[in-house]
Design a protein around this motif. Structure first.
Motif, short mmCIF file in Angstrom:
data_model
loop_
_atom_site.label_atom_id
_atom_site.label_comp_id
_atom_site.label_asym_id
_atom_site.label_seq_id
_atom_site.Cartn_x
_atom_site.Cartn_y
_atom_site.Cartn_z
N UNK A 425 -35.33 -1.04 -28.20
CA UNK A 425 -34.78 0.15 -28.84
C UNK A 425 -34.74 1.33 -27.88
N UNK A 426 -35.76 1.48 -27.07
CA UNK A 426 -35.77 2.55 -26.08
C UNK A 426 -34.66 2.33 -25.06
N UNK A 427 -34.41 1.08 -24.71
CA UNK A 427 -33.34 0.74 -23.78
C UNK A 427 -31.98 1.13 -24.36
N UNK A 428 -31.76 0.81 -25.64
CA UNK A 428 -30.50 1.19 -26.29
C UNK A 428 -30.33 2.71 -26.30
N UNK A 429 -31.41 3.43 -26.54
CA UNK A 429 -31.33 4.88 -26.57
C UNK A 429 -30.91 5.43 -25.21
N UNK A 430 -31.54 4.96 -24.14
CA UNK A 430 -31.23 5.45 -22.80
C UNK A 430 -29.79 5.13 -22.43
N UNK A 431 -29.35 3.92 -22.75
CA UNK A 431 -27.97 3.52 -22.42
C UNK A 431 -26.95 4.35 -23.19
N UNK A 432 -27.27 4.73 -24.42
CA UNK A 432 -26.33 5.53 -25.22
C UNK A 432 -26.31 6.98 -24.75
N UNK A 433 -27.49 7.54 -24.49
CA UNK A 433 -27.57 8.94 -24.05
C UNK A 433 -26.88 9.12 -22.70
N UNK A 434 -26.86 8.05 -21.89
CA UNK A 434 -26.23 8.14 -20.57
C UNK A 434 -24.77 8.60 -20.68
N UNK A 435 -24.07 8.14 -21.71
CA UNK A 435 -22.67 8.54 -21.88
C UNK A 435 -22.57 10.02 -22.24
N UNK A 436 -23.56 10.54 -22.96
CA UNK A 436 -23.57 11.97 -23.26
C UNK A 436 -23.71 12.81 -22.01
N UNK A 437 -24.61 12.41 -21.11
CA UNK A 437 -24.76 13.12 -19.84
C UNK A 437 -23.49 13.01 -19.01
N UNK A 438 -22.85 11.85 -19.06
CA UNK A 438 -21.63 11.64 -18.27
C UNK A 438 -20.51 12.57 -18.75
N UNK A 439 -20.35 12.70 -20.05
CA UNK A 439 -19.32 13.60 -20.59
C UNK A 439 -19.65 15.06 -20.30
N UNK A 440 -20.94 15.43 -20.41
CA UNK A 440 -21.34 16.81 -20.12
C UNK A 440 -21.09 17.17 -18.67
N UNK A 441 -21.37 16.23 -17.76
CA UNK A 441 -21.11 16.47 -16.33
C UNK A 441 -19.62 16.56 -16.06
N UNK A 442 -18.82 15.75 -16.76
CA UNK A 442 -17.37 15.80 -16.55
C UNK A 442 -16.76 17.10 -17.02
N UNK A 443 -17.37 17.75 -18.00
CA UNK A 443 -16.82 18.99 -18.55
C UNK A 443 -17.36 20.23 -17.83
N UNK A 444 -18.66 20.22 -17.51
CA UNK A 444 -19.28 21.45 -16.99
C UNK A 444 -20.08 21.25 -15.71
N UNK A 445 -20.03 20.09 -15.12
CA UNK A 445 -20.75 19.86 -13.88
C UNK A 445 -22.26 19.78 -14.08
N UNK A 446 -22.99 20.19 -13.06
CA UNK A 446 -24.45 20.12 -13.12
C UNK A 446 -25.00 21.02 -14.22
N UNK A 447 -24.33 22.14 -14.49
CA UNK A 447 -24.79 23.01 -15.58
C UNK A 447 -24.72 22.28 -16.92
N UNK A 448 -23.68 21.47 -17.12
CA UNK A 448 -23.58 20.68 -18.34
C UNK A 448 -24.69 19.65 -18.44
N UNK A 449 -25.04 19.03 -17.28
CA UNK A 449 -26.15 18.06 -17.27
C UNK A 449 -27.46 18.74 -17.65
N UNK A 450 -27.72 19.89 -17.05
CA UNK A 450 -28.97 20.60 -17.34
C UNK A 450 -29.02 21.03 -18.80
N UNK A 451 -27.91 21.52 -19.32
CA UNK A 451 -27.88 21.91 -20.72
C UNK A 451 -28.11 20.73 -21.65
N UNK A 452 -27.50 19.60 -21.33
CA UNK A 452 -27.70 18.39 -22.14
C UNK A 452 -29.14 17.92 -22.08
N UNK A 453 -29.75 18.00 -20.88
CA UNK A 453 -31.14 17.58 -20.73
C UNK A 453 -32.07 18.50 -21.53
#
Length: 513
Positions: A425-453
């Motif tokens: 279950x933890x593995x599924x969570x990490x794999x799913x959240x990875x796409x959220x970080x990817x979209x945040x970085x595509x929209x706002x760069x490193x600032x989007x990554x930091x905000x998402x984190x």
């Protein structure tokens, strides 16, 4: 139209209560045996649609020495018929044996009396045998259950190098015994609850009465008791009824297939839940660190165990951030790269027609599809799926200029790192959240990554598992052995985690009774 099982049971209950107006029993408490076999046998047969139902057996015989008739009911698919023949019927029909009472005459150890038909039917449905004797207003419930199932095998998901090679199977009695042999203490308690209005599934709650918190224990029982479903067949379904946030990506109840790990949680004051048909146990409460740790961490020596934990935390960060860092730097922060590396990336992507974010998303989705296909296909062709997907399709995509070679490297590194996270279950969570970080970085760069984190971190601090903060004992700070990212030397782990509200915080205290 046939009468349903529950309508038959209610009709039988009303009839018996009308035929037994008093005798010191309160009809409102249930249906009682009348002591008249000519009255009781037809109604039991009606409940189970006998003789149409071939998975139900009635055997009538006479106890010779006392001259009384008896009736024996059992479900052959759930019982040991050899034990019934040799241990129950044969001793009762023997003429040259004096019979004082039924329990002392048969050679089955677990025998008890039951006056209520409702309770007797529940025991009969679990594989016990029901024996009624003429003139007695109670029946005998005899333990004869024998259910087919797997033997104890090696763990499939939580493998270990130096630890025990035993795992839970689908039999609750076997799973309890695997834990019991590791905790040889009179404080080891197993309680049974029944859920499911039609299926009557049994749930076993295991804890140490001198260590487990009354608050946590009451919370577990309350959530299980509040389930209003006809059937809850296994723990995978039960967990979705009792978890704190049912639509959250973050798991708050740990599942383990290892008896040794379940025993260690019990000794720390946790509460374990077990069911039939489930080859694992639930651990409550569970924190973030419970999912991060593995069984091998303490079986290995201090330095080796901490090195594996360090590699695991690095793998988790690689899985989460590597794709998003690539997108953020190549799209928004190119000045962070050396010129030679920037030119190499640009040259590799020169013939690729897609934007970097779309290219990475397509390859990530393809990798997840290959991984899911490898899990679902039959075992013999599983490795073939991996070879075809990872090598042939990856190489062909690069040669066709659909994706660039560096993206293949990033996706492969990300996927391999995710396998270091052992909990499913933890593995599924990490794999799913990875796409959220990817979209945040595509929209706002490193600032989007930091905000998402930061959003994820704040969300984790708000979570609780059965009243226990999810990031405890890191935040809020509780007394414990400090077993979070790294563990201490085993001889220095002298405290149980205080966040479980355990009654005995010290592991060094030797209590005598």
């Amino acid at each position: 139209m046939e009468i349903s099982f529950f309508k038959k049971r209610k009709a039988y209950k009303r009839q018996i209560n009308n035929e037994m107006p008093d005798e010191g029993a309160n009809p409102e408490k249930g249906t009682f045996f009348s002591g008249d076999l000519q009255n009781d046998i037809p109604h039991i047969n009606q409940l189970y649609s006998y003789p149409e139902n071939i998975d139900f057996v009635l055997r009538e015989f006479t106890i010779q020495t006392i001259g009384k008739k008896a009736a024996l009911f059992y479900i052959p698919s759930l019982t040991d018929e050899q034990l019934i023949d040799g241990g129950i019927i044969k001793p009762l029909i023997t003429k040259d044996k004096d019979i004082l009472d039924v329990p002392s005459s048969i050679s089955v150890t677990a025998v008890r009396e039951e006056k209520e038909v409702e309770k007797a039917i529940k025991d009969l449905n679990t594989g016990d045998t029901l024996l009624m004797v003429e003139g007695q207003t109670h029946a005998y419930i005899i333990k004869t259950a024998k259910v087919a199932g797997r033997s104890v095998e090696k763990p499939q998901n939580e493998t270990t190098l130096l630890g025990p090679k035993e795992s839970f199977n689908e039999k609750a009695e076997v799973n309890i015994s695997l834990i019991r042999k590791r905790i040889r203490n009179e404080d080891f308690i197993v309680e049974k609850m029944t859920i499911g209005g039609r299926s009557n599934n049994e749930v076993f709650i295991i804890y140490n009465k001198e260590l487990a918190s009354e608050k946590v224990l009451g919370e577990v029982k309350g959530r299980i008791r509040s389930i209003k479903k006809d059937a809850v067949q296994n723990l995978s379904l039960l967990i979705q009824h009792i978890e704190d946030r049912k639509i959250s990506l973050v798991p708050t109840i740990l599942q383990t297939e290892r008896p040794d790990r379940a025993a260690s949680f019990i000794e720390d004051g946790h509460v374990i839940v077990i069911m039939n048909n489930s080859p694992f146990a639930l651990v409550t409460p569970a924190t973030f660190w419970s999912f991060y740790h593995t069984a091998d961490d303490h079986y290995l020596r201090f330095i080796y165990g901490n090195v594996t934990r360090f590699l695991r935390i690095i793998a988790m960060f690689i899985t989460l951030f590597t794709p998003s860092i690539y997108i953020a730097i190549t799209n928004y922060h190119m000045e962070m790269l050396p010129t030679d590396l920037l030119l190499a990336i640009a040259g590799a992507r020169e013939m690729v027609p897609f934007p970097a974010i779309l290219e990475l998303l397509l390859l990530e989705l393809a990798f997840e599809l290959i991984r899911e296909a490898g899990l679902r296909v039959p075992t013999p062709i599983g490795p073939t799926i991996g070879i075809v997907g990872a090598l042939i399709l990856g190489q062909a995509a690069v040669e066709a200029n659909v994706v660039s070679p560096i993206v293949v490297i990033i996706v492969a590194l990300t996927g391999l790192s995710s396998f270091a996270i052992s909990d499913v279950h933890f593995n599924y969570m990490v794999r799913t959240v990875r796409f959220g970080f990817l979209l945040a970085a595509g929209l706002f760069g490193i600032f989007g990554m930091i905000g998402c984190f930061m959003v994820c971190l704040i969300y984790l601090t708000t979570l609780k598992s059965f009243g226990v903060p999810y990031l405890a004992p890191l935040t809020p700070n509780y007394k414990s052995s400090g077993d979070t990212i790294f563990r201490k030397i085993l001889t220095n782990e002298r405290l149980r985690p205080e966040f479980t509200k355990t009654k005995d915080l010290s592991k060094d205290t030797i209590r005598t009774k």
